[in-house]
Design an enzyme around this catalytic site. Structure first.
Site, PDB file in Angstrom:
ATOM      1  N   HIS A 243       0.842  -1.206   0.000  1.00  0.00           N
ATOM      2  CA  HIS A 243       0.000   0.000   0.000  1.00  0.00           C
ATOM      3  C   HIS A 243       0.881   1.261   0.000  1.00  0.00           C
ATOM      4  CE1 HIS A 243      -2.845  -2.787   2.274  1.00  0.00           C
ATOM      5  NE2 HIS A 243      -3.597  -2.379   1.278  1.00  0.00           N
TER       6      HIS A 243
ATOM      7  N   GLY B   4      -2.655  -1.745  -6.936  1.00  0.00           N
ATOM      8  CA  GLY B   4      -1.545  -2.689  -7.003  1.00  0.00           C
ATOM      9  C   GLY B   4      -1.819  -3.792  -8.018  1.00  0.00           C
TER      10      GLY B   4
ATOM     11  N   MET C 169       3.051  -9.270  -0.904  1.00  0.00           N
ATOM     12  CA  MET C 169       2.493  -8.681   0.328  1.00  0.00           C
ATOM     13  C   MET C 169       0.977  -8.589   0.231  1.00  0.00           C
ATOM     14  SD  MET C 169       5.071  -5.891   1.747  1.00  0.00           S
ATOM     15  CE  MET C 169       6.800  -6.298   1.957  1.00  0.00           C
TER      16      MET C 169
ATOM     17  N   SER D  92      -2.621  -7.913   3.112  1.00  0.00           N
ATOM     18  CA  SER D  92      -3.091  -7.735   4.499  1.00  0.00           C
ATOM     19  C   SER D  92      -3.487  -9.079   5.093  1.00  0.00           C
ATOM     20  CB  SER D  92      -4.290  -6.794   4.536  1.00  0.00           C
ATOM     21  OG  SER D  92      -3.951  -5.571   3.939  1.00  0.00           O
ATOM     22  N   ARG D  93      -3.853 -10.037   4.234  1.00  0.00           N
ATOM     23  CA  ARG D  93      -4.308 -11.344   4.738  1.00  0.00           C
ATOM     24  C   ARG D  93      -3.137 -12.268   5.081  1.00  0.00           C
ATOM     25  NH1 ARG D  93      -8.830 -10.314   1.013  1.00  0.00           N
ATOM     26  NH2 ARG D  93     -10.761 -10.351   2.238  1.00  0.00           N
TER      27      ARG D  93
END
Ligand code: PAF
Length: 283
Positions: free
Chosen positions: A37, A147, A184, A186-187
């Site tokens: 991010h 992304g 990468m 978030s999970r």
């Protein structure tokens, strides 16, 4: 850094920037920010007069069986990260404001929303397209940054932006990977140690396929079989070799392509991809 919660206030701020001829670069997020991010945020801040990021865990892109309730929400940490990147505004609407009781309008992007992730998440792209359209209407960005890891999402947003004459330039940024190759996400924080180890087969399979493509292999079935074989230790959701813009399956790689994979690990569903342009000149 300003935090804005209502679409009216957000639009008023953006109108004022536009009146002053300031360009707005926007990064929509669901929070739980990682380096992926932040690479988008840096591009938005450096490539525009003002950088705006949104944090909103969008209920309409989750099925009732999915992880909406568990989705990480480290709001204060996220604000600190965005502040450090010199973001001017964080737009953080709440669910009741975004989806009031009578809400009944959705954006459906046909064709490109089919296949790949839609197979196991049929509701997903309708929710994403709808929320991104709403966020664009409030933030009124000149450019928005997404992304490449969510390759089909990028294709859907690009199609929607063109089809609905939104006048927003969509900038697709490269995947940011951990040193061992894991994309990468978030999970990733859901993964147990064992699943984290197994998850590495996604990027390894894609890098193997990238070598095959660079060495001249163009037959989609040959490439897909090699990727499936390299992912044999995980439950495969899909392996797809598709046109990079339309997401339609390719038999032979004769134009810019996306090789995308998804796997269902016990603790998380993971996606990853590579892009390949057979016409690109070798450096
Ligand atoms: O990629 C995401 O984080 C989300 O799908 C997005 C684009 C912020 C929409 O909720």
């Amino acid at each position: 850094m300003k935090i804005i919660q209502s679409p009216e206030e957000m639009r008023a701020w953006s109108d004022e920037q536009r009146r002053r001829n300031r360009t707005i670069g926007f990064v929509p997020t669901m929070g739980a920010l990682h380096e992926g991010h932040l690479s988008l945020v840096r591009a938005a801040v450096n490539g525009n007069d003002a950088g705006v990021a949104s944090i909103f865990v969008n209920p309409t892109q989750f099925a009732p069986t999915e992880d909406f309730d568990q989705y990480p929400r480290p709001f204060e940490d996220d604000l600190a990260k965005l502040g450090a990147e010199k973001v001017e505004v964080v737009y953080a609407p709440d669910a009741a404001g975004m989806y009031p009781d009578a809400f009944s309008t959705y954006v459906l992007v046909e064709k490109v929303s089919q296949g790949l992730c839609a197979g196991s998440r049929p509701h997903f792209f309708r929710g994403v397209a709808t929320v991104v359209a709403k966020l664009f209407n409030a933030v009124k960005p000149h450019r928005a940054y997404f992304g490449q890891k969510d390759a089909q999402q990028c294709a859907v947003i690009k199609r929607m932006t063109r089809d609905l004459d939104m006048g927003v330039e969509i900038v697709e940024m490269p995947i940011v990977r951990e040193p061992d190759g894991l994309a990468m996400s978030s999970r990733n924080q859901y993964l147990t140690e064992e699943d984290r180890r197994k998850a590495l087969c996604l990027s390894r399979a894609l890098f193997l396929a990238e070598e095959m493509l660079k060495n001249g292999e163009r037959n989609a079935q040959v490439i897909i079989s090699a990727v499936r074989n390299a992912m044999r230790d995980v439950t495969i959701d899909y392996v797809a070799l598709v046109d990079a813009e339309t997401m339609a399956p390719l038999e032979t790689v004769t134009r810019p392509a996306t090789l995308a994979v998804a796997a269902l690990l016990p603790t998380a569903r993971l996606i990853d991809n590579i892009k390949f342009d057979p016409g690109a000149r070798k450096m």
